[in-house]
Design a protein around this motif. Structure first.
Motif, short mmCIF file in Angstrom:
data_model
loop_
_atom_site.label_atom_id
_atom_site.label_comp_id
_atom_site.label_asym_id
_atom_site.label_seq_id
_atom_site.Cartn_x
_atom_site.Cartn_y
_atom_site.Cartn_z
N TRP A 136 40.28 36.71 41.80
CA TRP A 136 40.76 37.97 42.38
C TRP A 136 39.66 39.02 42.45
O TRP A 136 39.52 39.73 43.45
CB TRP A 136 41.92 38.50 41.54
CG TRP A 136 43.20 37.72 41.67
CD1 TRP A 136 43.60 36.96 42.73
CD2 TRP A 136 44.25 37.62 40.70
NE1 TRP A 136 44.83 36.40 42.49
CE2 TRP A 136 45.26 36.79 41.25
CE3 TRP A 136 44.43 38.15 39.43
CZ2 TRP A 136 46.43 36.48 40.57
CZ3 TRP A 136 45.60 37.85 38.74
CH2 TRP A 136 46.59 37.03 39.30
N LEU A 137 38.86 39.14 41.40
CA LEU A 137 37.82 40.16 41.37
C LEU A 137 36.71 39.88 42.38
O LEU A 137 36.14 40.81 42.95
CB LEU A 137 37.23 40.26 39.96
CG LEU A 137 38.20 40.73 38.87
CD1 LEU A 137 37.53 40.69 37.50
CD2 LEU A 137 38.72 42.14 39.15
N THR A 139 37.01 37.97 45.28
CA THR A 139 37.44 37.90 46.68
C THR A 139 38.26 39.09 47.14
O THR A 139 38.39 39.31 48.35
CB THR A 139 38.26 36.61 46.92
OG1 THR A 139 39.44 36.64 46.11
CG2 THR A 139 37.43 35.38 46.56
N ARG A 140 38.83 39.83 46.22
CA ARG A 140 39.65 41.01 46.53
C ARG A 140 40.70 40.72 47.60
O ARG A 140 40.79 41.42 48.63
CB ARG A 140 38.76 42.18 46.96
CG ARG A 140 37.73 42.60 45.95
CD ARG A 140 38.37 43.30 44.77
NE ARG A 140 37.39 43.61 43.72
CZ ARG A 140 37.65 44.30 42.61
NH1 ARG A 140 38.88 44.77 42.42
NH2 ARG A 140 36.72 44.53 41.71
N CYS A 143 47.59 41.35 48.07
CA CYS A 143 48.59 40.84 47.15
C CYS A 143 49.98 41.02 47.75
O CYS A 143 50.31 42.10 48.25
CB CYS A 143 48.51 41.54 45.80
SG CYS A 143 49.67 40.88 44.57
N GLY A 148 50.80 44.92 42.70
CA GLY A 148 49.58 44.18 42.45
C GLY A 148 49.79 42.86 41.73
O GLY A 148 50.91 42.44 41.44
N GLU A 190 41.98 47.22 37.46
CA GLU A 190 41.80 46.39 38.65
C GLU A 190 43.12 46.10 39.36
O GLU A 190 43.19 45.22 40.22
CB GLU A 190 41.14 45.05 38.26
CG GLU A 190 39.82 45.18 37.53
CD GLU A 190 38.69 45.67 38.43
OE1 GLU A 190 38.89 45.73 39.67
OE2 GLU A 190 37.61 45.99 37.90
N ASN A 191 44.16 46.82 39.00
CA ASN A 191 45.50 46.63 39.60
C ASN A 191 46.06 45.25 39.29
O ASN A 191 46.74 44.64 40.12
CB ASN A 191 45.46 46.89 41.10
CG ASN A 191 46.84 47.18 41.67
OD1 ASN A 191 47.66 47.83 41.02
ND2 ASN A 191 47.10 46.71 42.87
#
Length: 265
Positions: A136-137, A139-140, A143, A148, A190-191
């Protein structure tokens, strides 16, 4: 055009609590990666039950994926196959866990049993979370879940209730409870929400061999709600988190134990 369903990876989802979780997620409109260690027939049964419960069977997918979460290579493959099969990953439910093969007093317990439980119950979920969080961090991705991404740890009342006939299990669950706290703190900005669910006495395959003991325990009034917990009880709690019903909570510990841990006089 309807939005795609949220995609959730549930470890240990072929039976027991994991199946109860998968069924509630299916009913909530999610697609589910049904991780299993060895029982493909049970995983296929879970998938069939999920399809029957799904409100959008044309859009939702239920995919059994074999992986041993105690293996680093299997963990990496599990995430890769989940992303390939479902197209995305919006939540991880760390449910898989094992009990000691034999309950023995801690004066007689073996290092082999201890190491086996730690690898499966603690090391596996801890580093599976790392793999998913790093995806997740890096590729962002967008969601599909309100509020999130979600990570849920299914621990046990044994995280803070000592049982000297299965010390290895208690220690693995206590460590897992701290893992949930650590990841909640690291990922909050980071949600990514992290929640710990702490079941009590649950009617599953794991407790079938000691049913008589726990029936007597319940009869003695040790659980205020006076019944066994069920996979559905845990599934409903997971569903509430995934549906975004606890938006301002992270690192929270939610007992699902019928009041067992209430302090009483």
């Amino acid at each position: 055009m309807e939005n795609p369903p949220p995609s959730v990876l549930v470890t240990g989802a072929s039976r027991g609590l994991g199946r109860g979780i998968a069924l509630q997620l299916a009913a909530a409109g999610c697609s589910v990666a049904i991780n299993y260690a060895g029982n493909r027939a049970a995983a296929d049964e879970t998938a069939a039950l999920c399809r029957a419960a799904a409100p959008r069977p044309d859009a939702q997918r239920f995919v059994p994926i074999q992986a041993d979460i105690s293996s680093a290579a299997d963990r990496r493959r599990l995430v890769a196959e989940t992303l390939s099969a479902l197209g995305s990953l919006d939540a991880l439910v760390n449910n898989a866990g094992i009990a000691p093969k034999i309950r023995v007093d801690i004066t007689e317990a073996t290092e082999e049993s201890f190491e086996h439980l730690i690898r499966t119950n603690l090391q596996g979920p801890y580093f599976l979370t790392q793999t998913v969080a790093n995806h997740w961090l890096a590729t962002r991705p967008a969601c599909a879940i309100p509020g999130g991404f979600k990570i849920i740890y299914v621990t046990s009342t044994s995280a803070n209730t000592a049982s000297v006939s299965r010390g290895d299990y208690c220690i693995s669950k206590a460590g897992l409870a701290m893992a949930a706290q650590l990841w909640a703190l690291r990922l909050a900005a980071e949600n990514i929400q992290v929640i710990e669910l702490r079941p009590g006495i649950m009617a599953t395959d794991m407790t079938a061999a000691v049913k008589g003991k726990y029936d007597r325990f319940l009869a003695d009034g040790n659980v205020p709600q006076n019944r066994w917990g069920t996979p559905e009880d845990v599934g409903l709690a997971v569903r509430a988190v995934i549906e975004g019903r606890l938006p301002f909570s992270t690192g929270a510990v939610i007992p699902i134990d019928g009041g067992f841990t209430l302090r009483r006089l």
